[in-house]
Motif scaffolding. Structure first.
Motif, mmCIF file in Angstrom:
data_model
loop_
_atom_site.group_PDB
_atom_site.id
_atom_site.type_symbol
_atom_site.label_atom_id
_atom_site.label_comp_id
_atom_site.label_asym_id
_atom_site.label_seq_id
_atom_site.Cartn_x
_atom_site.Cartn_y
_atom_site.Cartn_z
ATOM 1 N N TYR A 203 0.819 -1.211 0.000
ATOM 2 C CA TYR A 203 0.000 0.000 0.000
ATOM 3 C C TYR A 203 0.856 1.264 0.000
ATOM 4 C CZ TYR A 203 -3.468 3.496 1.260
ATOM 5 O OH TYR A 203 -4.250 4.621 1.263
ATOM 6 N N ARG A 207 1.286 4.082 -2.928
ATOM 7 C CA ARG A 207 0.956 5.495 -2.668
ATOM 8 C C ARG A 207 2.109 6.405 -3.095
ATOM 9 N NH1 ARG A 207 -4.022 7.559 -1.527
ATOM 10 N NH2 ARG A 207 -3.563 8.627 0.432
ATOM 11 N N ASN A 263 -3.618 4.923 7.518
ATOM 12 C CA ASN A 263 -3.774 3.545 7.094
ATOM 13 C C ASN A 263 -3.044 2.625 8.079
ATOM 14 O OD1 ASN A 263 -2.214 1.282 5.459
ATOM 15 N ND2 ASN A 263 -4.202 1.612 4.473
ATOM 16 N N GLU A 265 -1.321 -0.035 7.606
ATOM 17 C CA GLU A 265 0.024 -0.365 7.136
ATOM 18 C C GLU A 265 0.989 0.792 7.419
ATOM 19 O OE1 GLU A 265 -0.103 -2.285 3.160
ATOM 20 O OE2 GLU A 265 1.728 -1.140 2.788
#
Lengths: 341, 341
Positions: A203, A207, A263, A265
């Motif tokens: 992730y 991003r 998030n 993560e």
């Protein structure tokens, strides 16, 4: 002759200094430097234009950034600026200065990323320039959008006291992705046998390397007949970008630390790096989420907006820009965008 | 993996190759890649946008190009593209990537040139990007113009058999100015005590370092109700630029060598360099004059146009693009624009 280092002024100070004394000659210039995009009157409607340069060794590192992702991201960061005006981009120009180390096949990869972004966001590549450079790779991309409805355009300067501060998604991940990529690069440089391990961190990597722009937010605003009072895209970091809104709107603000979307993560990775995930959100940047304010009476429309978070409120200017921490403290926010010089 | 050198395709071949497969998604995209500027529908009118990168070590050499002139020229080359659409530019964006060797004072010089161009040509600086680069200086400038009258826009593809080929001024001087500057630079590098001597050559130096765009030509067209059938600005050289018109219009052409306008200073300097001044005009480029075609019935309007020259005629495609020499010979023209790779 006097020699002032550009670092003494910083990016925004430098631009302010250099464009001081420029006067406009055309009534069609509705919004000049100082927002996500410039707004130019075109007949009954208006055109928005934004432009960004991406420089190898400053904005991207080809040792871990795939060329296709680079092409994609170079378009996204510009589209994001047009969305931040509450407009829909429809055209881009793509310029590229490349050294002779780049083959036609390498350029095909970059253009494959540009094409992908054009297809997904339904924008047309209409021009650009291709030239050489002694060393490295420099991209310059512009995005254009048009609207008939001038009243729909949202600037940075419309936030009012009592407005609610919102953001379209979680923050800090792009910055953490960069930290991870840099760490793995250093490990690899020290020992070529180490293979980078990004498992569990897809992730944050995505991003950073392949961000998306929040077209869906603009579509939601239109569908729900909602006009934010001010808007900016989070490219420099929540703190710095909120301060742009506050400065231009002549207001203060507070953010609720506990409401800043993070998030899972990102939180995990921040711990690994011994960093505060909220600091990553405040100062990280490159998230390309939209930070916007809405009048209190529109609050209900935000509650049903997918992925949107209410993170604070606009206050009087004299109250400053502050963070209400989870622990109950109040800290003044600092603009800690990236200084590329 | 296959590695194709970009030189195998050349600048135009490379662009054609890279943008192959791109499809347009918006009806507002009226003219995409392949003209001096892109044309985008905006309500009842249209917006033109052109963009150019100027790279240190490729497009300019700061050992003889003053920073103020560089800023000025970077604007001019873009305005010229908008004029070449028979439109008037009204806004520019100016982006700059600079290494840390540039001081604030140096940037002020560049911006002073940008400002001067904005004032003289009545255009507004509305945006841009300022960032750093590991080495050198890279500029990226865009110009925008708007017109309500779509029929006034002139493309490269409208030349018809029998049309007269015209140019707004003398050619080859900018190229000769560059040769002179390069020669004096080499002399100086070999012997620091030699002071460059540009006496008697101010014209060619100025054509190279501080060119002007032919706004006056567009104003004349409007005043005399004259619409060229095709137009391009002479940035790559008369030969290459005429071939763009011919290729896109599906026509041939001949140029009368004796009619190609040459400045006296250029002719003198070409002799010094043992060059043919006509070759300099055909292949030199960077003159930023407008090359255009007009229907035969508009010939009288051209005869009274200040500084305009009639230099040839459009012929059927199968006749090719040719030069009728002063000696009575006929040579096929070759596109010899600069290959920057």
């Amino acid at each position: 002759m006097k020699r002032t280092d550009v670092n003494e002024l910083g990016e925004f100070g430098l631009i302010d200094h250099l464009v001081k004394g420029f006067k406009n000659h055309n009534k069609s210039t509705l919004k000049s430097i100082g927002d996500d995009a410039a707004i130019i009157k075109a007949g009954a409607g208006s055109v928005a234009i934004s432009t960004d340069m991406l420089i190898e060794g400053i904005h991207f590192d080809l040792s871990y950034c795939p060329l296709k992702h680079l092409g994609y991201k170079s378009v996204i960061v510009n589209l994001s600026d047009i969305y931040a005006m509450n407009m829909l981009p429809s055209q881009i120009t793509f310029s590229m200065a490349l050294s002779n180390r780049f083959s036609v096949e390498a350029l095909e990869e970059i253009y494959a990323g540009v094409k992908k972004a054009c297809e997904i966001y339904k924008v047309d590549l209409v021009g650009g320039d291709t030239t050489s450079i002694p060393k490295g790779l420099a991209l310059s991309v512009s995005a254009l959008g048009y609207t008939e409805k001038l009243k729909d355009i949202v600037y940075r300067n419309g936030a009012k006291i009592g407005d609610v501060i919102c953001v379209t998604g979680d923050l800090g991940a792009a910055y953490l992705g960069l930290q991870l990529l840099e760490r793995e690069k250093q490990l690899f440089l020290n020992d070529n046998s180490i293979k980078p391990d990004f498992s569990g961190n897809q992730y944050v990597i995505e991003r950073q390397l392949k961000p998306e722009a929040r077209k869906d937010a603009i579509e939601y605003f239109r569908k729900s007949n909602l006009r934010p009072t001010a808007m900016i895209d989070v490219s420099d970091g929540l703190s710095s970008d909120l301060m742009h809104i506050c400065k231009q709107s002549g207001v203060g603000a507070y953010l609720e630390e506990s409401k800043i979307p993070l998030n899972a993560e990102s939180k995990q990775l921040a711990l690994e790096f011994n960093m505060d995930p909220v600091t990553c959100a405040l100062s990280g940047g490159e998230d390309y989420e939209l930070l916007f304010t809405v009048a209190p009476e529109d609050l209900d429309k935000i509650r049903f907006m997918p992925g949107a978070y209410i993170i604070g409120e606009i206050t009087p200017e004299e109250d400053g820009v502050k963070l209400h921490t989870t622990g109950g403290n109040i800290h003044p926010l600092k603009a800690q965008g990236w200084n590329h010089f």
